[in-house]
Scaffold this motif. Structure first.
Motif, PDB file in Angstrom:
ATOM      1  N   ALA A 229     113.046 -23.690  81.983  1.00  0.00           N
ATOM      2  CA  ALA A 229     111.575 -22.845  81.721  1.00  0.00           C
ATOM      3  C   ALA A 229     111.394 -22.279  80.555  1.00  0.00           C
ATOM      4  N   VAL A 230     112.614 -21.184  80.263  1.00  0.00           N
ATOM      5  CA  VAL A 230     112.235 -20.095  79.379  1.00  0.00           C
ATOM      6  C   VAL A 230     112.266 -20.521  77.882  1.00  0.00           C
ATOM      7  N   PRO A 231     112.708 -21.524  77.671  1.00  0.00           N
ATOM      8  CA  PRO A 231     112.525 -22.039  76.278  1.00  0.00           C
ATOM      9  C   PRO A 231     110.821 -22.253  75.871  1.00  0.00           C
ATOM     10  N   SER A 232     110.178 -22.193  76.719  1.00  0.00           N
ATOM     11  CA  SER A 232     108.811 -22.225  76.668  1.00  0.00           C
ATOM     12  C   SER A 232     108.187 -20.973  76.073  1.00  0.00           C
ATOM     13  N   PHE A 233     108.964 -19.976  76.186  1.00  0.00           N
ATOM     14  CA  PHE A 233     108.707 -18.527  75.751  1.00  0.00           C
ATOM     15  C   PHE A 233     109.026 -18.080  74.395  1.00  0.00           C
ATOM     16  N   SER A 234     108.104 -17.883  73.557  1.00  0.00           N
ATOM     17  CA  SER A 234     108.658 -17.626  71.921  1.00  0.00           C
ATOM     18  C   SER A 234     109.998 -16.560  71.894  1.00  0.00           C
ATOM     19  N   ASN A 235     109.902 -15.662  72.827  1.00  0.00           N
ATOM     20  CA  ASN A 235     110.952 -14.285  72.631  1.00  0.00           C
ATOM     21  C   ASN A 235     112.306 -14.945  73.166  1.00  0.00           C
ATOM     22  N   THR A 236     112.231 -16.356  73.665  1.00  0.00           N
ATOM     23  CA  THR A 236     113.654 -16.573  73.839  1.00  0.00           C
ATOM     24  C   THR A 236     114.552 -17.115  72.811  1.00  0.00           C
ATOM     25  N   PHE A 237     113.571 -17.046  71.524  1.00  0.00           N
ATOM     26  CA  PHE A 237     114.326 -17.512  70.085  1.00  0.00           C
ATOM     27  C   PHE A 237     114.368 -16.165  69.291  1.00  0.00           C
TER      28      PHE A 237
END
Ligand code: TRP
Length: 412
Positions: A229-237
């Motif tokens: 799920a979380v790569p859908s959120f930009s602050n994961t990068f």
């Protein structure tokens, strides 16, 4: 003592759990990340899936809008309805038009070295999107997921397969300046804060309802959905987007992956993050017919990326299910049933020439063209695609792979 606050359960906003039968007593069509089963005896009814999942059709005005924004003809996967449904694509396009670019996110579970043509489809389409919109792309390799769900190999083998599969993905031609590939067991540290926040919002009950895992499954299976799920959120990068949580995300995927992102969208709202948008493809059929599954254990059911020209020719000639008439007379009288005809269906995926495809559709459909002629066109096209891929794959060294895997700033 204060009563402990229970985490609130969200009701899935948009659809019934994927594992639930679409209608009372009807479990003849099952589509979820861990099982795709069509026992209807007919081609997969994608309208039914659209209803059941609560996703939207990709309409002609949306395709027109993509062409207008990218100043390019839409990819034939869009024009031919191979990518057929979406969630919030119009929002992504509106924002892009107003000057807010999105990023693309897709992934691959590295279960085997034997990639087949069906595995390439989402990547071929993602490459088109990356070039057309000129946006960053992140690709998740879920070595952890495959380790939890399969019994074949040790973790180290899934980690190795992740690197090998990533080379095939790179061979699709992704822009090295704008593409970040990450292997979960390596990148987890950076993702972990978002994973933890997500896991706290998600209950075991929800995971059971969505993915059909049970009390006696290993707990990796239960914990994993948050990680997809979380790569859908930009602050994961953070190396790309820092602390920003507002960058829109578009996820090209096979429709079987939608349950992950239906869940993600529910939780995103409660985490005060952007909901990701999705664009979904249909399934690529087996050589042996639309009711058979492609499987790595039956090498004649699929065209593998390592097949030789001769193997491709033999497979199509011997095994490609034909919707043509049983006899020449029948065929000339009734024509071919294109809905089940594998040579024709494969051409809709891989023949770029619209005019020629239309001609085949008409002539073959009327019985004026024989199956053998259609197969001949198909064989030539597949041989070229596979040979080109092998060329490009050979050029992807470990050094090149490591550049795609490097944690580095990317210009959005
Ligand atoms: N679960 C997918 C698989 O088994 C891999 C994957 C991870 C993925 N993240 C994704 C697929 C995002 C599509 C979009 O192949």
């Amino acid at each position: 003592m204060e009563a402990e606050k229970k985490p609130q359960e969200t009701k899935p906003e948009e659809a019934k759990p994927a594992t639930q039968a679409p209608e009372e007593g009807k479990d003849d069509l099952i589509v979820n990340p861990y099982e795709v089963e069509n026992k209807t005896g007919k081609p997969i009814d994608y309208e039914r899936i659209i209803q059941q999942f609560g996703v939207s059709h990709i309409t002609q005005p949306l395709i027109d809008k993509i062409e207008q924004l990218t100043k390019k003809p839409a990819h034939h996967f869009l024009r031919r309805g191979i990518f057929f449904s979406h969630r919030d694509l119009e929002i992504i396009l509106d924002k892009y038009e107003k000057g807010t670019p999105f990023y693309l996110y897709t992934g691959r579970g590295p279960s085997s070295e034997a990639l087949h043509l069906g595995h390439l489809l989402p990547f071929i389409f993602t490459k088109y999107l990356q070039d057309a919109f000129n946006v960053p792309l992140v690709i998740q390799m879920t070595d952890d997921e495959k380790f939890f769900h399969k019994a074949e190999f040790e973790l180290e083998e899934y980690q190795r397969l992740a690197r090998e599969n990533a080379k095939d993905i790179i061979a699709c031609g992704f822009n090295p300046e704008k593409t970040f590939i990450f292997i979960n067991t390596q990148y987890m540290g950076t993702m972990y804060p978002n994973v933890v926040k997500f896991q706290k919002m998600l209950t075991f009950n929800q995971v059971k309802g969505i993915f059909g895992v049970g009390d006696s499954d290993n707990c990796g299976k239960i914990a994993f959905p948050a990680i997809q799920a979380v790569p859908s959120f930009s602050n994961t990068f953070p190396h790309i987007y820092g602390k920003r949580t507002d960058v829109p995300c578009l996820i090209p995927q096979g429709i079987d992956q939608d349950p992950y992102f239906r869940m993600t969208r529910d939780i995103a709202v409660r985490m005060k993050y952007q909901k990701p948008a999705c664009i979904h493809s249909k399934f690529f059929p087996s050589i042996k017919g639309i009711l058979t599954k492609m499987s790595a254990s039956d090498e004649n059911s699929a065209i593998f990326l390592t097949d030789s020209a001769k193997q491709i020719e033999d497979k199509i000639k011997k095994y490609a299910f034909s919707g043509g008439g049983k006899t020449k007379e029948d065929h000339q009288k009734f024509g071919a049933n294109l809905e089940v005809d594998i040579p024709y269906l494969y051409l809709t995926f891989f023949m770029e020439d619209d005019a020629r495809l239309e001609e085949i559709k008409t002539k073959y459909g009327k019985g004026e063209m024989m199956t053998s002629e259609v197969k001949k066109d198909l064989i030539a096209i597949l041989q070229k695609i596979v040979a080109d891929h092998q060329e490009k794959r050979k050029a992807v060294t470990d050094e090149i792979l490591d550049k795609f895997l490097a944690i580095r700033p990317i210009n959005p």
